[in-house]
Scaffold this active site. Structure first.
Site: not given
Length: 905
Positions: A103, A250, A344, A362, A448
């Site tokens: 993160e 991902d 989710e 996304e 991303t």
């Protein structure tokens, strides 16, 4: 969409950003995040811990750093300049706090690099940031060095967490003992680390990120070319061996392709194409993307999808594979239209699995890329829907609040930094024309976290040796290899409706009350359009039906629990007409499942063996039928059992004399349940028990069947019908083989033994299983074999306690749009098994249907004593049966009961 409406929506996005960003700066800064419901900042350690979610917070004004390049994209250059000054003045990267390496890399390091990229762009233009002297880059370099100790492993994979002040594996660091990390966590570093190396000339960052990617590539499963979700950072062993394109993996795939775009290294493209081929072969089941096992890629690992996979259509656009991108995006959009936001996690039949929605961007990302690739204004309407839903359901006075439950619209006091970093960036770019943006967005690549890195980095500071370690041990077979980047002029030259033609069959895949519902379909049939196969006529054992399904693009999968799953791939249909027929068939199946769900509110039933030597002690959980005699409204049915011939009961019985006046045993399969019922009823049976043909099946491990009708009028069926799994059914079959005459009671719930044995020549102490009788004389040797058989049967039996089904959350139909009910060819619905309890005490407690507990043995004893008291003329000595015979029977029954009692205990 007119330019005026696009501008209006673009301005609406700007206002929404101002609302979110302004409230953060007013109520939360310099805290990491805004808590929009309580209008204050979230500071690590001052609020209740949220577990791993808090690992993104490092007391470094996360939301401000994450929002830097968004300000420039939205043409807020003055605000950007002010924000950069605040970051340089206030942000401290040397805090004693444990943060996520992943993160911190994508949000903070990426945010600093994105801010630097646009700061030097603005400075070069000569209007803004003239004072800027790479200060953000120096902060990024400082942070990069703070993250490097995380890579101190033999594998090169980084630890998942690091202390910004003390690093790894020191007592004061409070981290460094972890052994596992997610694939995305280790594989989503190359863009930021390589950019940092290219910007600064310090090659160590790119080297470390490449080493981690090389190790992941080496550890891929060689036969499937897939990677797992979690890996041991020391040994390289896969800890979680499921594979998908959502959470945990991902951005690993995303960064392989984008590393090729940014760095120009062919090995990254070859690796991506190898993985992509495996994804499309095993994981992609258009429009679904389902996790599989890396060692057994044909086996699905779960029956639900998570929201993070919504990025994948955007990545497919970058890859140039547009068709599946359109299909998956449309499926996701239908889910959003049903629930307002993307849950989710949601199941394959589009129900909510996890109800939260933390304002993830996304889907907006994929919408933007699909619009760029197709130019289809449909995606502008999709973006408009996103804007409307955010304002209608998520907007609060102090910003935008995450959804705690998309079904109820409840909020969570949370507004993650990625909401400002990504959501508003993609939505604004969706509606902005080229002249609305002060720089050329095509000169940059999105990380991303949607941070912008300039493509010119590919030719800067190329000191990293580009050793191709891919081709030497992999064979590429990728038909899409040439389509590295999409080109709308090539893809859509003569067919402006290309995207629409792909979306159309998916329009109603989610909404069960769509215009193509069963009523509308019936109307279309009357007008002349008839599909080659109706859902209510379908039989999974009919080869002709299976061939028709294949022609319509519908594939059939047999699941382990006996259900049959249907999935339609419109692209695999023989023609567009066949695809349309397949869609109608699937819609019928949806309606059929929905109808079954409404009708299946029947609780389980009981099959109780009441003949010698069981006397009601063996109770089997049975599934009810939606037709025939309702045992909850009528008196129970009691009778001896007999096997029907043919055993499947699918034709006229050849042994009607054997089942006349008895309860017929029939095997499941080869025809509808209602057809079986009619055949045994015509032979004179007073009831029927269908026994599962799936050997070893049991109500312990499988949801209980509720037998559905055949879509026709079943009022002619007057006898009760029950369903037993193989394990329970074998108890009756074994009893027949041993005792020949076996009497059972079919009822809505188990009856107490006193009621069953009323009027029988059995004394009360046998009914009550009085432990004082243990010292009675043992039976003679001639009865040993019989008692042994009783022991064997009773040991395999189970006493099932029925519960009020209304209190069971499990009492629901497994009705998937792509699923048949569990007994495929029998057209069965599904209900959950009743709860089964075991009480290891001498007095067995049983829960009756109103939920009250009673002591069964005490109750039976009271009833027995009452019966004897009320009939003083009862005298065992006056019975016609000889006393010696009675005593022999008693001894035999006592022995059997004692054995069963021990088995039960």
């Amino acid at each position: 969409m007119s330019r005026e409406e696009k501008q209006k929506l673009g301005n609406q996005v700007l206002e929404m950003f101002d609302h979110a960003y302004g409230n953060y700066m007013e109520h939360a800064y310099p805290a990491d995040e805004l808590m929009p419901l309580t209008c204050r900042g979230r500071v690590r350690g001052q609020e209740p811990s949220r577990g791993d979610v808090d690992d993104a917070l490092g007391k470094f004004s996360l939301t401000l750093i994450d929002s830097l390049d968004t300000l420039v994209v939205l043409n807020k250059t003055k605000e950007f300049e002010d924000a950069v000054r605040k970051v340089l003045r206030d942000v401290n990267l040397d805090n004693d706090v444990v943060v996520s390496v992943f993160e911190t890399n994508i949000r903070v390091l990426g945010g600093l690099l994105g801010g630097h990229s646009l700061a030097i762009m603005l400075k070069e233009k000569g209007e803004h940031m003239q004072w800027y002297n790479d200060e953000l880059l120096q902060m990024a370099k400082q942070l990069g060095y703070k993250l490097l100790p995380a890579f101190n492993t033999t594998s090169g994979l980084p630890y998942p967490r690091i202390n910004l002040k003390f690093g790894i594996r020191k007592p004061e660091a409070r981290t460094g003992t972890e052994t596992d990390t997610c694939t995305a966590c280790a594989g989503t570093l190359i863009l930021e680390f390589a950019a940092l190396s290219r910007f600064t000339g310090a090659t160590i960052f790119e080297e470390y990120a490449r080493k981690a990617l090389d190790f992941l590539w080496e550890k891929r499963q060689r036969s499937s070319n897939l990677v797992g979700v979690t890996i041991n950072i020391h040994t390289g062993d896969w800890v979680r061996k499921d594979s998908g394109v959502g959470a945990g993996i991902d951005s690993y795939y995303e960064y392989l392709l984008k590393a090729y775009v940014l760095l120009g290294d062919d090995s990254f493209l070859e690796r991506f194409n190898t993985h992509y081929d495996a994804i499309m072969r095993y994981i992609s089941q258009p429009p679904l993307l389902l996790d599989v096992h890396i060692h057994k890629p044909m086996l699905n690992a779960r029956t639900w999808m998570d929201a993070l996979l919504a990025f994948f259509p955007g990545l497919q656009v970058l890859k140039g594979d547009i068709r599946p991108a359109i299909e998956t995006h449309e499926m996701l959009y239908q889910v959003i239209k049903k629930h307002n936001f993307l849950p989710e996690a949601f199941t394959t039949d589009f129900r909510v699995h996890w109800a939260q929605h933390p304002l993830r961007p996304e889907f907006a990302e994929s919408t933007y890329f699909l619009y760029k690739a197709t130019g289809d204004p449909y995606y502008l309407e999709v973006g408009k829907t996103l804007i409307e839903n955010l304002n209608k359901y998520a907007r609060v006075p102090c910003g935008f609040a995450a959804m705690k439950d998309v079904r109820t619209g409840s909020h969570e006091d949370r507004m993650d930094s990625f909401f400002l970093a990504e959501m508003f960036k993609y939505l604004y770019l969706l509606f902005a024309d080229k002249e609305d943006i002060i720089f050329d967005i095509e000169d940059y690549i999105f990380t991303t976290e949607a941070h912008l890195l300039p493509l010119w980095l590919s030719t800067t500071n190329q000191s990293i040796s580009k050793k191709n370690t891919t081709s030497e041990y992999t064979e590429l077979d990728d038909s899409n290899f040439d389509w590295t980047c999409p080109n709308t002029q090539i893809l859509f030259p003569n067919d402006p409706l290309y995207a629409q033609s792909i979306r159309e069959p998916l329009k109603n895949v989610v909404d069960k009350s769509c215009p193509r519902g069963i009523i509308r379909v019936e109307e279309s049939f009357r007008s002349g359009a008839k599909p080659p196969l109706r859902a209510r006529d379908f039989m999974a054992t009919n080869p002709e039906h299976l061939e028709i399904l294949k022609k319509m693009g519908v594939s059939l999968i047999h699941l382990k629990d006996g259900r049959v799953q249907l999935v339609q791939h419109a692209i695999q249909a023989a023609s567009s007409i066949d695809a349309e027929d397949g869609l109608r068939f699937m819609q019928e199946m949806i309606e059929l499942s929905s109808q079954q769900q409404k009708e299946q509110q029947l609780p389980p039933r009981a099959v109780q063996i009441v003949s010698h030597p069981f006397f009601g002690r063996v109770v089997l959980t049975a599934g009810p039928a939606q037709f025939g005699l309702d045992l909850s409204k009528h008196k129970e049915t009691r009778g001896f059992v007999a096997s029907s011939k043919p055993y499947n009961g699918c034709s006229e019985l050849t042994n009607p004399e054997a089942v006349m006046g008895k309860i017929a045993l029939i095997q499941r399969g080869q025809c509808m349940f209602a057809e079986k019922a009619r055949n045994i009823q015509n032979a004179g049976a007073i009831g029927g028990i269908v026994i599962d043909d799936n050997e070893g099946s049991s109500s312990d491990t499988a949801p209980l069947f509720q037998m559905a009708g055949d879509g026709k009028d079943t009022d002619d069926i007057k006898i009760p019908m029950l369903f037993l799994f193989s394990k329970e059914g074998s108890i009756i079959l074994d009893a027949i083989r041993e005792y020949e005459e076996v009497e059972v009671l079919l009822s809505d719930k188990a009856k107490d033994r006193a009621a069953i044995l009323k009027g029988k020549m059995i004394p009360s102490y046998i009914i009550n299983s009085n432990p004082e009788m243990e010292n009675e004389e043992q039976p003679s040797s001639e009865n040993d074999s019989q008692n042994q058989s009783a022991e064997q049967i009773s040991s395999s039996s189970q006493e099932v306690d029925l519960v009020d089904q209304e209190s069971s959350e499990e009492n629901s139909l497994n009705s998937h749009p792509e699923s048949l009910s569990p007994a495929d060819m029998d057209n069965a619905a599904s209900i959950s098994p009743s709860e089964q309890t075991s009480n290891p005490t001498e007095n067995h407690e049983t829960t009756n249907l109103n939920g009250e507990c009673t002591d069964l043995d005490n109750q039976l004893q009271e009833q027995s004593e009452t019966e004897e008291d009320s009939n003083p003329n009862v005298s065992w000595g006056k019975k016609v049966q000889p006393i010696d015979s009675i005593l022999a029977d008693w001894n035999e029954d006592i022995e059997a009961f004692e054995m069963m009692e021990k088995d039960e205990l």
